[in-house]
Design an enzyme around this catalytic site. Structure first.
Site: not given
Ligand SMILES: [Ca+2]
Ligand SMILES: [Mg+2]
Ligand SMILES: [Ca+2]
Ligand SMILES: [Mg+2]
Ligand code: NI
Lengths: 416, 416
Positions: B123, B125, B130, B139, B194, B196, B229, B233, B236, B240, B249, B253, B345, B359
């Site tokens: 996957d 990014y 996004h 962050r 997500e 994608e 995906d 959250r 995660q 992570y 995750k 999927t 995403t 988001e």
């Molecule tokens: Ca993803």
């Molecule tokens: Mg997945």
């Protein structure tokens, strides 16, 4: 146990081992399922074909071990005993059979192949010493161990396509960026190894949306191999935030060819230290265990002898292999027989028990001293790395051998 | 193009599409390779068997598309034209054949199956909007986009075992820890999707230790699907650091069943914005492209109508699918036909073009307003999510349909 097959003194392959792999016997185009005793390969596919190895349904009529690995622990145990009995010196069934010569082969007559079709490979991070040592280097002592580390077996999905048996490693190239510096495209200058144990998943696994319970996880682990998670440290440092290591790890992962079953490891089972804090109930294993397997890493640099550079042990892991498997499925991820779980680099508490050069050389600041004034921070082209695992039983030794790997120079082309 | 098969007005499956999938036709125990025109399934395995679809070597005598996908772009193009010709209204070969009825089936007569054996799923990014939006939330604006983001297509290895066609999602459970709070074991309270695009790798791929060159990457991409995906959250956020998302995750999927080829997408190819900074040479694509595919996400909450909640587009990606593939192999990772690459995403520049609820609801701070005073921050049990992709051609539309997914309640047991 005495076998009619000659087992050299100190062989890693006594009758107490009976590991499994696959390979092409005498140039055959189909890989067969195999075991090994001493320096003799035993062709299980053939033995099953001719009915000497009796199975209710065919288990070894395949080029990988996946079919056998999807059976139950009971089946694994009964097959193990059958094989041991067939090879005992006091059993004539195979010993005097006309098929014996075709059933057995010398090491030179067999070309080993990848024994398992690996659906997914996951790498954990379950040695506290390793995680702390690396954390200190990358994030300072306060953030060395993230707060989540002692709450769950931290792991990440790896790449299964580049898991191979042994193999030489080609120095990778990629993007690097020294702290505060400018990124550049370069050959990897910090090529490292990572000493790990690989666990192969087996048995009846969980469907998607379900989890494996800690009480059942033992029977979803078929056996173990040595695993070297080759790592490009300079590439890793630039790419890993925020989604984790990627190209720094996916270029190659080496495993030993012979899968040692949990049956063979039973005499070497040792309890793990009680965990603090106590993990959440889904991870609480009343029988928290690992295995006492001495893990020796040897480095041979050009013009030098093979040198033992580290002796670690599987018992130094913080999280158990069953806890790793359970956590992997906590949100409902379906496991499949043949999945491979890496333990994470296994470092002991002392300087001579560290599991990678990143720790041994303090990320290059403290070179490892080798005989004849040689030294290494990371691996150079031409270096040869060998990893061996040993379980010392009374009167026998079960061993794992990761074939020696030579570091080959990087590809050279228009990019670098 | 006119077909003798009826194609309803506005169908996503005109003769210009010819997507590929697999499925069981009229209860057959072996899945066949299929295409679809209008609401009619065409059995390619059968057409090849009876020689109406002429192939030098059998390409569709398998239950997945992997064999066909490992062929070259030339073979894909010639098969595509053969199929289109066979289905044209002015071609009698199939139209008047005694085998026609067996070669065709209605949608109800076919049970679609997973069309590809996915060796590895990765996957990426690659949507700047996004990555920036999420980065700000986790962050802060300064560290929103890491310095590596504009230098390489950031990605991580995902889990292939839980990639399924459509499917309902069972709310996961796992460890969560609010910032500064105490960790706990809980059902997921921030279940998200997500949006994608998934790319399937094909053709002759690189051996381990080699890389795919940017000039060749196009011919190592077979086609695309929609990909959701699913993301937990809250789970995660706690897991992570430092090795990336894992259990948040790997529970599921979802992909759309019909793989749309790059041939079908050719009319919708659009250039990508020039990249700044200019990437390293190995990533410099003289023909930097994406596809103009409108991506619509619908949410149906109980007692409410299906509501369009976002319209994004594949053209909003920053990194191209060829750059993603090339970077994936930079250190020597061997790709295999059937590998799946998620784009990451895909969010557009406006509030109505965002690719996930994280988001849209600003991580729960700004609920999405729905008709009849309903609102959502994340997905509730019973919600139904549908994703559709549309390429508007002149006189035809090529579409992708991710089957609707219902959110099912979490498993309840002794743990939670
Ligand atoms: Ca993803
Ligand atoms: Mg997945
Ligand atoms: Ca590792
Ligand atoms: Mg690796
Ligand atoms: Ni006929």
């Amino acid at each position: 146990m005495e076998s009619f097959i000659e087992i050299p003194e100190g062989s890693y392959y006594p009758l107490e081992n009976i590991p499994y792999s696959t390979g092409h016997v005498r140039g055959g185009d189909q890989a067969h399922c195999l075991t090994r005793v001493g320096n003799t390969i035993v062709d299980l596919t053939f033995l099953e074909q001719i009915g000497i190895l009796k199975t209710e349904k065919a288990l070894f009529n395949t080029q990988t071990l996946n079919k056998f690995m999807s059976e139950s622990r009971e089946i694994w145990q009964s097959i193990r005993s059958q094989i041991q009995n067939l090879l005992r010196s006091d059993n004539q069934e195979l010993q005097s059979s006309e098929h014996k010569t075709q059933a057995l082969a010398s090491l030179e007559e067999v070309q080993l192949s990848m024994p398992v079709n690996i659906g997914d490979y996951t790498d954990f991070y379950s040695s506290k010493n390793h995680a702390y040592n690396v954390g200190v280097m990358f994030r300072g002592p306060e953030n060395a161990l993230q707060p989540n580390w002692t709450r769950m077996p931290i792991g990440y999905h790896g790449r299964s396509s580049s898991v191979v048996v042994g193999g030489n490693v080609i120095r990778p190239r990629g993007q690097v960026c020294p702290p505060g510096g400018e990124p550049s495209f370069s050959i990897c200058k910090k090529l490292d190894y990572e000493l790990e144990i690989g666990c192969f998943v087996g048995g009846k696994t969980n469907d998607m949306g379900k989890s494996i319970d800690i009480a059942d996880a033992y029977n979803n682990i078929f056996g173990i191999v040595l695993l070297n998670d080759w790592s490009a440290r300079d590439i890793q440092a630039w790419e890993y935030i925020p989604l984790g290591p990627f190209t720094a790890k996916n270029f190659m992962t080496s495993i030993s060819p012979w899968i040692v079953t949990l049956e063979a490891l039973a005499p070497f089972k040792v309890p793990l230290e009680p965990q603090n804090p106590v993990p959440f109930p889904y991870l609480q294993d009343p029988d928290l265990f690992s295995y006492d397997i001495a893990l020796k890493t040897f480095l041979k640099v050009p013009e030098n002898d093979n040198t033992l550079i580290s002796t670690s042990n599987m018992k130094y892991l913080y999280w158990s292999i069953t806890q790793q498997l359970v956590h992997h499925t906590v949100t409902g991820c379906n496991m499949r027989p043949g999945d491979l779980l890496g333990s994470g680099t296994i470092s002991g508490p002392t300087e001579d028990s560290l599991g990678c050069l990143l720790e041994i050389s303090l990320n290059g600041k403290k070179p490892l001293q080798l005989p004849n004034g040689q030294q290494r921070t990371f691996l150079n082209d031409g270096d040869v790395l060998t990893i061996v695992g040993e379980c010392k039983g009374n009167g026998f030794t079960i061993g794992l051998e990761l074939p020696s790997a030579v570091v080959l120079p990087a590809v050279q082309d228009k990019y670098v």
